[in-house]
Design an enzyme around this catalytic site. Sequence first.
Site, short mmCIF file in Angstrom:
data_model
loop_
_atom_site.label_atom_id
_atom_site.label_comp_id
_atom_site.label_asym_id
_atom_site.label_seq_id
_atom_site.Cartn_x
_atom_site.Cartn_y
_atom_site.Cartn_z
CB CYS A 65 -18.11 7.40 1.34
SG CYS A 65 -18.80 5.77 1.03
CE LYS A 90 -2.06 2.90 3.47
NZ LYS A 90 -2.39 3.03 4.90
CB CYS A 138 -23.93 5.23 -4.74
SG CYS A 138 -23.23 4.22 -3.42
CB CYS A 164 -23.39 11.40 -1.25
SG CYS A 164 -22.36 10.64 -2.51
#
Length: 360
Positions: free
Chosen positions: A304, A239, A322, A314
Amino acid sequence: MSAARRVATERATRLAVKSSPYRAAVNPSDAPDILGPSTTRRRIRVKREGVEHDDPEDLANRLPAATIKKRAKATTSVTITETKSRSPKKSKGIAQSLTVPHPAPDRWKEVYDTIKEMRSRIPAPVDTMGCDQAQWKEQDPKNSRFATLISLMLSSQTKDEVTDAAVAKLRTAVGGSLSVDAVIAADEATISEAISKVGFWRRKTQYIKQTAQRLRHDFDSDVPKTVDELCSLPGVGPKWHFSHFKNFGIGVDVHVHRITNRLGWHQRPTKNPEETRLNLQSWLPKELHGEINHMLVGFGQIVCLPVGPKCDSCTLSSARLCPSAQTKKSTKHGSRDSVSTNSPAESESGPKIEIEVDNA
């Protein structure tokens, strides 16, 4: 002649005339002279573990063929065990791509642009206190890369605000600049006290010290450029390389992993960030690889959220982009809330799903 003496004489006579079943020239009465006392017999049995010290001709004279055959098998098995060597364990490299690319989700570009537009209006902690901000307080390029690496190592299971404060405190504690030599010179107590607010600070203290030593000895006091070399450092995962060293690939943390699954960008929900990274890299255009992490991390910090996402504010929810969006609306009685789940498929065909929650 007494009876006892006569019995003893008869036993000796029978013993003398009975030949050995193993060798005709040897009688049981002569056996002690050849094999020796009982202690010698035990010694011969012990020596079976090291048959190489015995004389083969002597063994053929003293032991039956069945015993010699068993001993030969035992010797062979021991030899195989001793000569068998283990091959060195090969380290697995970090996967860079999928064998079969993941298909691009429907309307992904519309979703991406909508999130990007929202992020341009919504400041997030990652914008000013993200891990990439640590490099700007260093003058030397090597120290800049090292400061970014330290910030990334501290960021695991820690909010950006806490990580930023810990990096600043550590920089002051080691003399004003985050360098490999400064960290090596500092004792563990100094480092621990500086980063004590981050998650798993004891373990991270050890990782930081060990990483600094590795960088000095193996990489000329600089951060390695390849993902496999970087991930060989203590406490460093893929990552961190893909997030901020950006040679190639996409950095996926918990925010990117969570949001892309909520958006339905994976045919099957991915189980970990590595699966998410490989899926995204297979279809997302490369020019977007460098920015998607920063964009989605800020979106996940403000809108979120992991628990209680702000779907009402949103744009994806109102535009029905979504599939995981939830909106609340009060009924005319005011005693119940209705939670509706938006899905692009449901908006085209099929009923709208509504779940009523009793607030009483």
